[in-house]
Design an enzyme around this catalytic site. Structure first.
Site, PDB file in Angstrom:
ATOM      1  N   GLY A  52     111.469 -23.494  85.285  1.00  0.00           N
ATOM      2  CA  GLY A  52     112.197 -22.568  83.963  1.00  0.00           C
ATOM      3  C   GLY A  52     111.081 -22.912  82.916  1.00  0.00           C
ATOM      4  N   HIS A  53     111.336 -22.811  81.734  1.00  0.00           N
ATOM      5  CA  HIS A  53     110.360 -22.755  80.555  1.00  0.00           C
ATOM      6  C   HIS A  53     109.467 -23.941  80.573  1.00  0.00           C
ATOM      7  CE1 HIS A  53     109.228 -21.091  76.721  1.00  0.00           C
ATOM      8  NE2 HIS A  53     109.770 -22.401  76.137  1.00  0.00           N
ATOM      9  N   PHE A  54     109.961 -25.059  80.682  1.00  0.00           N
ATOM     10  CA  PHE A  54     109.162 -26.261  80.649  1.00  0.00           C
ATOM     11  C   PHE A  54     108.596 -26.795  81.975  1.00  0.00           C
ATOM     12  CE2 PHE A  54     112.184 -26.113  77.045  1.00  0.00           C
ATOM     13  CZ  PHE A  54     111.368 -26.602  76.004  1.00  0.00           C
TER      14      PHE A  54
END
Length: 146
Positions: free
Chosen positions: A127-129
């Site tokens: 995901g984002h991280f």
């Protein structure tokens, strides 16, 4: 808050949109993007999102983040300047992206190739991280590219 809602806010500011963003400044709101789209959530250390939430809990910090998110339109308005720089200078560019990132979606990474044909764009199943889940993969990509 979905991107569509944020764009609607830019057209017509409203308190409901502001409160939707503010709701994400809690521990649960901070934690959710760390886990979104991550195949194995057990690899995420709780210190990451806990420290982020602690910083947001300091007086005034959540308000600053809300204002920053509501003002993101200015960032988008400057994209043509960045893109022109990329076309003119063609810097070496490595973009490593979470395939499941809800904020910076894969077409955003692919767009680099329009301006820098030799750009290396790599997607990871996360995901984002991405650094939280794929730090070793990212380090290998950096070493290999540069």
């Amino acid at each position: 808050m979905a991107k569509v809602e944020l764009r609607a806010y830019w057209e017509k500011p409203n308190e409901a949109a502001v409160e939707a963003i503010r709701a994400r400044m809690t521990l649960d709101g901070v934690k959710a993007p760390y886990f979104h789209g991550v195949p194995d959530p057990s690899v995420i250390e709780p210190e990451s999102y806990t420290l982020d939430a602690a910083v947001l809990a300091r007086p005034g910090n959540a308000d600053r983040q809300v204002k920053l998110k509501l003002d993101y339109k200015r960032n988008l308005e400057r994209y043509p300047l960045v893109q022109a720089f990329f076309r003119e200078r063609r810097p070496k560019l490595l973009a490593i992206w979470g395939r499941n990132d809800p904020f910076f979606i894969p077409p955003g990474a692919e767009a680099f190739k329009r301006d820098i044909p030799d750009a290396r764009v790599r997607f990871l199943d996360t995901g984002h991280f991405a650094l939280e889940t794929n730090g070793d993969d990212i380090a290998r990509e950096i070493w290999a590219y540069f």
